[in-house]
Design an enzyme around this catalytic site. Structure first.
Site, PDB file in Angstrom:
ATOM      1  N   HIS A 194      35.689  75.749  34.015  1.00  0.00           N
ATOM      2  CA  HIS A 194      35.061  75.613  32.733  1.00  0.00           C
ATOM      3  C   HIS A 194      33.883  76.510  33.151  1.00  0.00           C
ATOM      4  CE1 HIS A 194      32.658  71.753  33.817  1.00  0.00           C
ATOM      5  NE2 HIS A 194      32.443  72.637  34.725  1.00  0.00           N
ATOM      6  N   CYS A 245      26.177  76.083  37.176  1.00  0.00           N
ATOM      7  CA  CYS A 245      27.486  75.883  36.247  1.00  0.00           C
ATOM      8  C   CYS A 245      27.505  76.910  35.097  1.00  0.00           C
ATOM      9  CB  CYS A 245      27.262  74.791  35.472  1.00  0.00           C
ATOM     10  SG  CYS A 245      27.599  73.194  36.593  1.00  0.00           S
ATOM     11  N   HIS A 274      34.257  78.286  37.220  1.00  0.00           N
ATOM     12  CA  HIS A 274      34.457  77.583  38.278  1.00  0.00           C
ATOM     13  C   HIS A 274      35.407  76.355  37.974  1.00  0.00           C
ATOM     14  CE1 HIS A 274      31.018  75.326  36.574  1.00  0.00           C
ATOM     15  NE2 HIS A 274      31.625  74.167  37.085  1.00  0.00           N
ATOM     16  N   HIS A 325      37.290  72.481  38.625  1.00  0.00           N
ATOM     17  CA  HIS A 325      37.358  71.189  39.325  1.00  0.00           C
ATOM     18  C   HIS A 325      38.473  70.265  39.055  1.00  0.00           C
ATOM     19  CE1 HIS A 325      32.857  70.746  38.922  1.00  0.00           C
ATOM     20  NE2 HIS A 325      32.981  71.338  37.580  1.00  0.00           N
ATOM     21  N   ASP A 349      45.818  71.309  31.743  1.00  0.00           N
ATOM     22  CA  ASP A 349      46.181  71.520  33.045  1.00  0.00           C
ATOM     23  C   ASP A 349      46.064  73.203  33.458  1.00  0.00           C
ATOM     24  OD1 ASP A 349      47.121  71.251  35.680  1.00  0.00           O
ATOM     25  OD2 ASP A 349      49.221  70.726  34.938  1.00  0.00           O
ATOM     26  N   HIS A 350      45.400  73.593  34.503  1.00  0.00           N
ATOM     27  CA  HIS A 350      45.211  74.916  34.933  1.00  0.00           C
ATOM     28  C   HIS A 350      44.646  75.588  33.621  1.00  0.00           C
ATOM     29  CE1 HIS A 350      47.615  73.508  38.158  1.00  0.00           C
ATOM     30  NE2 HIS A 350      47.333  74.361  38.992  1.00  0.00           N
ATOM     31  N   GLU A 353      34.831  64.163  37.080  1.00  0.00           N
ATOM     32  CA  GLU A 353      34.966  65.597  37.610  1.00  0.00           C
ATOM     33  C   GLU A 353      35.066  65.689  39.108  1.00  0.00           C
ATOM     34  OE1 GLU A 353      31.959  68.616  35.276  1.00  0.00           O
ATOM     35  OE2 GLU A 353      31.397  68.830  37.305  1.00  0.00           O
TER      36      GLU A 353
HETATM   37 NI    NI Z   1      31.588  72.378  36.654  1.00  0.00          NI
END
Ligand code: NI
Length: 138
Positions: free
Chosen positions: A16, A35, A41, A43, A81-82, A128
């Site tokens: 995200h 962010c 990036h 998580h 997912d991914h 997260e």
């Molecule tokens: Ni983040």
């Protein structure tokens, strides 16, 4: 009859980015810190879904676990997912920032229509990381 809560936990990696295009680079950096950086990036998210219902005397279960798992696969794992979370309908076009808080609410809204009528959603927890999570209870 006894009511019980049951929590299922699932994990998936996703990416995200926190960014509002109507803000300057500086404003984004001030509000969102790292962010806001390009590229996105990722998580390793852990989602905990807690449901509540009467325990069926014959099965001993509050909810059919395979049905719950199928709902979680359909509404959470397949789309997220991914994935790049900003592209989900809830967040696309900067409708909302895919924060931990907003993701918890988005998951809640996705799950409620698919649960059996006798089963209540009690909490969606989005982790997260080990030191950051958000709870949504509707
Ligand atoms: Ni983040």
């Amino acid at each position: 009859m006894a009511r019980a809560q049951l929590t299922r936990s699932i994990e998936f990696p996703a990416g995200h980015r926190y960014y509002r295009s109507e803000w300057s680079e500086q404003e984004n950096a001030v509000r969102f810190g790292k962010c806001a950086n390009e590229p996105a990036h990722g998580h390793d998210y852990r989602i905990e879904v807690t449901v509540e219902a009467e325990v069926d005397e014959q099965t001993g279960m509050a909810i059919d676990l395979s049905a719950l798992d199928e709902l979680l696969a359909q509404e959470i794992l397949r789309p997220m997912d991914h994935a790049f979370l900003n592209d989900l309908p809830e967040f696309a076009g900067e409708r909302a920032i895919p924060t931990t808080e907003n993701l918890a609410r988005a998951i809640w809204d996705r799950l409620v229509p698919g649960l059996p009528a006798a089963c209540s959603l009690r909490r969606v927890r989005v982790r997260e990381g080990r030191d950051l999570w958000s709870d949504y209870r509707g």
